[in-house]
Design a protein around this motif. Structure first.
Motif, PDB file in Angstrom:
ATOM      1  N   GLU A  73      25.955  34.178 -93.891  1.00 21.37           N
ATOM      2  CA  GLU A  73      24.783  35.020 -94.545  1.00 21.37           C
ATOM      3  C   GLU A  73      23.677  35.078 -93.346  1.00 21.37           C
ATOM      4  OE1 GLU A  73      23.308  32.768 -98.156  1.00 21.37           O
ATOM      5  OE2 GLU A  73      25.261  32.857 -98.795  1.00 21.37           O
ATOM      6  N   HIS A  92      17.758  27.761 -96.824  1.00 21.54           N
ATOM      7  CA  HIS A  92      18.553  28.547 -98.007  1.00 21.54           C
ATOM      8  C   HIS A  92      19.136  27.464 -98.888  1.00 21.54           C
ATOM      9  CE1 HIS A  92      21.189  30.863-100.534  1.00 21.54           C
ATOM     10  NE2 HIS A  92      22.177  30.681 -99.704  1.00 21.54           N
ATOM     11  N   HIS A  94      21.104  25.988-102.198  1.00 23.21           N
ATOM     12  CA  HIS A  94      21.647  26.465-103.574  1.00 23.21           C
ATOM     13  C   HIS A  94      21.454  25.375-104.569  1.00 23.21           C
ATOM     14  CE1 HIS A  94      25.518  29.053-102.088  1.00 23.21           C
ATOM     15  NE2 HIS A  94      24.256  29.012-101.079  1.00 23.21           N
ATOM     16  N   HIS A 167      23.053  31.810-107.462  1.00 21.74           N
ATOM     17  CA  HIS A 167      23.542  31.460-105.867  1.00 21.74           C
ATOM     18  C   HIS A 167      22.519  30.560-105.156  1.00 21.74           C
ATOM     19  CE1 HIS A 167      24.575  33.321-101.656  1.00 21.74           C
ATOM     20  NE2 HIS A 167      24.063  32.203-101.739  1.00 21.74           N
TER      21      HIS A 167
END
Ligand SMILES: [Zn+2]
Length: 199
Positions: A73, A92, A94, A167
């Motif tokens: 990503e 980021h 999850h 996600h």
């Protein structure tokens, strides 16, 4: 500078893993370096047990600068650094709250009149709302990056984070400490939204 970035990324990984927010090697983290370079987690590494060997350098287009394979990503990081010149760290996670809330939501989550909104830059009162856009998940990361970037370019309000459906979420800050504060605030607010809806 790379060593300091590694340390910040390793510590963020330990903390987020302990919070259950980056299970099973998921998530990715980055820090802006000099000359347009970015320190980012190597693809597939366990975020609770990161070492210096699990952090690498990419250029502003997400191309590897040291032969290692960056996070799948990576383009979701590089476009943010290009878009926001003032930010220096991106996280980021999850998390369960982000994953579930994104599946229950439409095109955005509106966080309205929470005291904790003051964790974000430029917000000084609870009498406001923070819109967190939700994008459908996409394995074509370049396409997803273009979609989010054009949303941020077009929208007339500040964007401090976005959710990817089923996600997780992305948030950023001027420093790693700011970015971690945003993660904590969003997690709290996402949990509040879920509780309020009876989950
Ligand atoms: Zn992800």
């Amino acid at each position: 500078m790379f060593e300091k970035a590694c340390e910040q990324i390793i510590q963020a990984g330990r903390y987020l893993y302990a919070q259950g927010m980056v299970p099973a090697t998921s998530g990715n983290f980055s820090v802006r370096l000099n000359h347009g370079e970015i320190a980012i987690t190597v693809s597939g590494r366990h975020k609770g047990h990161l070492t210096d060997a699990d952090v690498m350098r990419v250029d502003s287009n997400g191309e590897s600068l040291d032969g290692q394979n960056p996070s799948a990503e990576t383009l979701l990081h590089t476009f943010l650094y290009s878009r926001f010149s003032q930010i220096n760290a991106i996280l980021h996670p999850h998390s369960i709250n982000a994953t579930v809330l994104s599946r229950l939501s439409g095109e955005y989550v509106k966080l309205n009149q929470y005291e904790l909104l003051k964790a974000f830059p430029g917000i000084t009162t609870h009498k406001t709302s923070l819109v967190v856009p939700v994008f459908d998940n996409d394995q074509n990361i370049a396409r997803l990056a273009r979609l989010v970037d054009s949303y941020i370019a077009d929208i007339d309000h500040q964007v401090h984070a976005y959710l990817i459906r089923g996600h997780g979420f992305y948030t950023w800050g001027e420093s790693m400490d700011d970015c971690l504060r945003h993660v904590e605030a969003l997690e709290f607010l996402f949990a509040c939204e879920l509780k309020q809806r009876g989950y």
